[in-house]
Design an enzyme around this catalytic site. Structure first.
Site, PDB file in Angstrom:
ATOM      1  CE  LYS A   8     137.449  78.699  69.007  1.00 23.37           C
ATOM      2  NZ  LYS A   8     137.839  78.896  70.403  1.00 23.37           N
TER       3      LYS A   8
ATOM      4  CG  ASP B 153     135.603  78.920  76.533  1.00 19.78           C
ATOM      5  OD1 ASP B 153     134.754  78.363  75.820  1.00 19.78           O
ATOM      6  OD2 ASP B 153     136.134  78.376  77.515  1.00 19.78           O
TER       7      ASP B 153
ATOM      8  CD  GLN C  79     137.800  72.014  71.585  1.00 20.36           C
ATOM      9  OE1 GLN C  79     138.269  71.537  70.580  1.00 20.36           O
ATOM     10  NE2 GLN C  79     136.538  71.872  71.893  1.00 20.36           N
TER      11      GLN C  79
ATOM     12  N   GLY D 217     135.857  93.226  68.731  1.00 17.87           N
ATOM     13  CA  GLY D 217     134.474  92.998  69.161  1.00 17.87           C
ATOM     14  C   GLY D 217     134.175  93.819  70.413  1.00 17.87           C
TER      15      GLY D 217
ATOM     16  N   GLY E 197     131.649  75.026  72.173  1.00 19.17           N
ATOM     17  CA  GLY E 197     130.379  75.723  72.321  1.00 19.17           C
ATOM     18  C   GLY E 197     130.503  77.098  71.714  1.00 19.17           C
ATOM     19  CG  HIS E 198     131.772  78.002  68.183  1.00 23.71           C
ATOM     20  ND1 HIS E 198     132.287  77.677  66.964  1.00 23.71           N
ATOM     21  CD2 HIS E 198     132.786  77.847  69.060  1.00 23.71           C
ATOM     22  CE1 HIS E 198     133.565  77.342  67.093  1.00 23.71           C
ATOM     23  NE2 HIS E 198     133.877  77.435  68.353  1.00 23.71           N
TER      24      HIS E 198
ATOM     25  NE  ARG F 249     146.664  51.019  65.352  1.00 26.13           N
ATOM     26  CZ  ARG F 249     147.870  50.500  65.419  1.00 26.13           C
ATOM     27  NH1 ARG F 249     148.527  50.213  64.334  1.00 26.13           N
ATOM     28  NH2 ARG F 249     148.431  50.234  66.575  1.00 26.13           N
TER      29      ARG F 249
ATOM     30  CG  ASP G 210     132.240  94.633  75.422  1.00 28.10           C
ATOM     31  OD1 ASP G 210     132.857  93.892  74.626  1.00 28.10           O
ATOM     32  OD2 ASP G 210     131.266  94.251  76.097  1.00 28.10           O
TER      33      ASP G 210
HETATM   34  P1  IMP Z   1     137.867  67.586  76.835  1.00 27.44           P
HETATM   35  O1  IMP Z   1     138.054  68.290  75.540  1.00 27.44           O
HETATM   36  O2  IMP Z   1     136.418  67.461  77.241  1.00 27.44           O
HETATM   37  O3  IMP Z   1     138.604  66.289  76.929  1.00 27.44           O
HETATM   38  O4  IMP Z   1     138.501  68.522  77.999  1.00 27.44           O
HETATM   39  C1  IMP Z   1     139.901  68.734  78.092  1.00 27.44           C
HETATM   40  C2  IMP Z   1     140.196  70.169  78.530  1.00 27.44           C
HETATM   41  O5  IMP Z   1     139.840  71.060  77.462  1.00 27.44           O
HETATM   42  C3  IMP Z   1     139.400  70.651  79.747  1.00 27.44           C
HETATM   43  O6  IMP Z   1     140.197  71.554  80.492  1.00 27.44           O
HETATM   44  C4  IMP Z   1     138.231  71.382  79.122  1.00 27.44           C
HETATM   45  O7  IMP Z   1     137.680  72.339  79.999  1.00 27.44           O
HETATM   46  C5  IMP Z   1     138.908  72.030  77.931  1.00 27.44           C
HETATM   47  N1  IMP Z   1     137.982  72.314  76.832  1.00 27.44           N
HETATM   48  C6  IMP Z   1     137.455  71.453  75.949  1.00 27.44           C
HETATM   49  N2  IMP Z   1     136.667  72.073  75.071  1.00 27.44           N
HETATM   50  C7  IMP Z   1     136.712  73.377  75.372  1.00 27.44           C
HETATM   51  C8  IMP Z   1     136.135  74.553  74.785  1.00 27.44           C
HETATM   52  O8  IMP Z   1     135.419  74.518  73.785  1.00 27.44           O
HETATM   53  N3  IMP Z   1     136.426  75.726  75.389  1.00 27.44           N
HETATM   54  C9  IMP Z   1     137.245  75.798  76.469  1.00 27.44           C
HETATM   55  N4  IMP Z   1     137.813  74.739  77.045  1.00 27.44           N
HETATM   56  C10 IMP Z   1     137.554  73.536  76.503  1.00 27.44           C
END
Ligand code: IMP
Length: 418
Positions: free
Chosen positions: A16, A13, A220, A406, A40-41, A140, A328
């Protein structure tokens, strides 16, 4: 001629999406190498908001090749829904041409997601079956995309996996719903023909062909890396540099490694967070920064920038430049603090204690804020003096230049530094 790796330096978050969108213009191929629909971008172009979870952000530009690489895990139905939503917003998608899925990528099926729903609470996962799919990959027993070409084998694998998962689900209690392997197979069979045109066995060769113009889009962040993050409160893949290589099968030289660093720190899900502010400061950052998950809508935990963790992340990835995002959001702060070290049992540590972060006290440095709206700044000299000082402090501490800052969501709200 530049291959670029874009990597988050915090817990994801970092913002990116905007960087990858800007950078995609300068690269022919954009490839996701790890993670899945947990990402989530958000990209805002001319006021239109695009939310991408699995599809590389290069899809928003004409003529780019977008690849979902080997170590990515994906839910077939969710992938098609994301494609349909993009098409609805006017994005042109040609399966296997501008959007390609590697035949080595891993499928997440409903049984993996069902188990995540009952097991993921401790870590606070996104509930997308990410960890379970990676477990099956390492064990596997998982299903890689190439299996979609052989329906009878696919059916046998789904039967075996669903039965096994039903055992695991039963372990969690008699009320946990069991899955029918026929249903899982039938649902996948209905969309199999739609998926097949996206899948190709030669993503590695495409990347080699475009050597010098490849953007590796990390999802991530470093502190969520399964091996190098704040384990066990991590995701199950390698967002860090090593993941680029195992996730794509090419060892292209990376001339630029851009570390994305938000001007403050956030985290979703559970786990230690040394500079967290569970107070008015945290609230202000959440509100101003609109810190609610793109994928799950969860409020994010907020705190001051942790440069000690940032330094570790720069070292892990061999970062060559920083892109500082959401400056900002700090515009209203009277005093700005940032973490520059940790104390463990009353002693300052000289290593990054990733397994003991929860027991550490952060050491802060601070400076006066700028109390000026920076959202209209377009060049370094437009920024107030204290904002430039903050940037300099970050550069000095991380020993890495800040090349981009940014100051808002729009493509144009970006300041380039020489
Ligand atoms: P998982 O990836 O759903 O297994 O979650 C494992 C950990 O990674 C949790 O704490 C999620 O909130 C965090 N996490 C997974 N994807 C993201 C992301 O895109 N942004 C921020 N945290 C993430």
């Amino acid at each position: 001629m530049t291959n670029t790796h874009l990597v988050g330096l915090q817990w994801g978050d970092e913002g990116k999406g905007k960087d990858v969108d800007i950078l995609s213009e300068k690269h022919e191929v954009i490839v996701r190498y790890q993670g899945g629909g947990n990402a989530g971008h958000t990209v805002v172009i001319d006021g239109k908001v695009y939310k991408l979870h699995l599809v590389p952000s290069g899809i928003l530009r004409d003529g780019k090749i977008n690849i979902i690489g080997d170590n990515v895990v994906w839910r077939p139905q969710a992938f098609l829904e994301e494609v349909a939503a993009l098409e609805e917003l006017g994005i042109h998608i040609e399966p296997g041409k501008n959007l390609i899925i590697s035949d080595g990528s891993h499928l997440t099926l409903p049984y993996q997601q069902a188990l995540d729903a009952v097991e993921g609470g401790k870590v606070g996962t996104t509930g997308r079956g990410i960890g379970q799919t990676y477990e099956d990959s390492r064990g596997r027993t998982g299903i890689r995309a190439f299996e979609l070409f052989d329906p009878s084998n696919l059916e046998a694998m789904i039967k075996q996996n669903t039965d096994y998962y039903n055992h695991k689900l039963r372990w969690h209690g008699p009320d946990v719903e069991q899955l029918s392997h026929n249903q899982v197979f039938d649902d996948l069979s209905k969309i199999r023909e739609q998926l097949i045109p996206f899948i190709r066995p030669d993503t590695r060769e495409i990347l080699l062909k475009y050597d010098g113009s490849v953007l590796f889009e990390g999802a991530q962040g470093t502190l969520l890396d399964i091996d190098l993050g704040t384990w066990p409160f991590v995701t199950s893949s390698n967002p860090t540099k090593g993941g680029v290589y195992t996730g794509t099968g090419v060892s292209l030289e990376l001339q630029r490694v851009i570390g994305i660093l938000k001007a403050y720190q956030t985290r979703v899900g559970n786990g230690p967070f040394a500079t967290e502010q569970e107070n008015d400061t945290g609230e202000r950052l959440r509100e101003r920064g609109k810190e609610f998950g793109t994928t799950t809508g969860r409020p994010r935990r907020c705190g001051w920038l942790d440069l000690f963790a940032g330094k570790y992340a720069c070292e892990v990835n061999g970062v060559t430049e920083i892109s500082l995002t959401k400056l900002d959001v700090l515009d209203d702060e009277g005093t700005i603090r940032f973490g520059v070290g940790y104390e463990l049992d009353g002693k300052q540590v000289d290593y990054f204690p990733r397994f003991q972060m929860g027991k550490c006290e952060p050491i802060y440095d601070e400076m006066l804020g700028w109390k000026v709206d920076t959202t209209k700044a377009r060049k370094p000299s437009d920024l107030p003096k204290n904002a430039r000082r903050y940037i300099e402090r970050i550069e000095t501490y991380l020993d890495t230049p800040v090349k981009r800052v940014g100051v808002g969501k729009g493509r144009d709200q970006t300041i380039e530094f020489d």
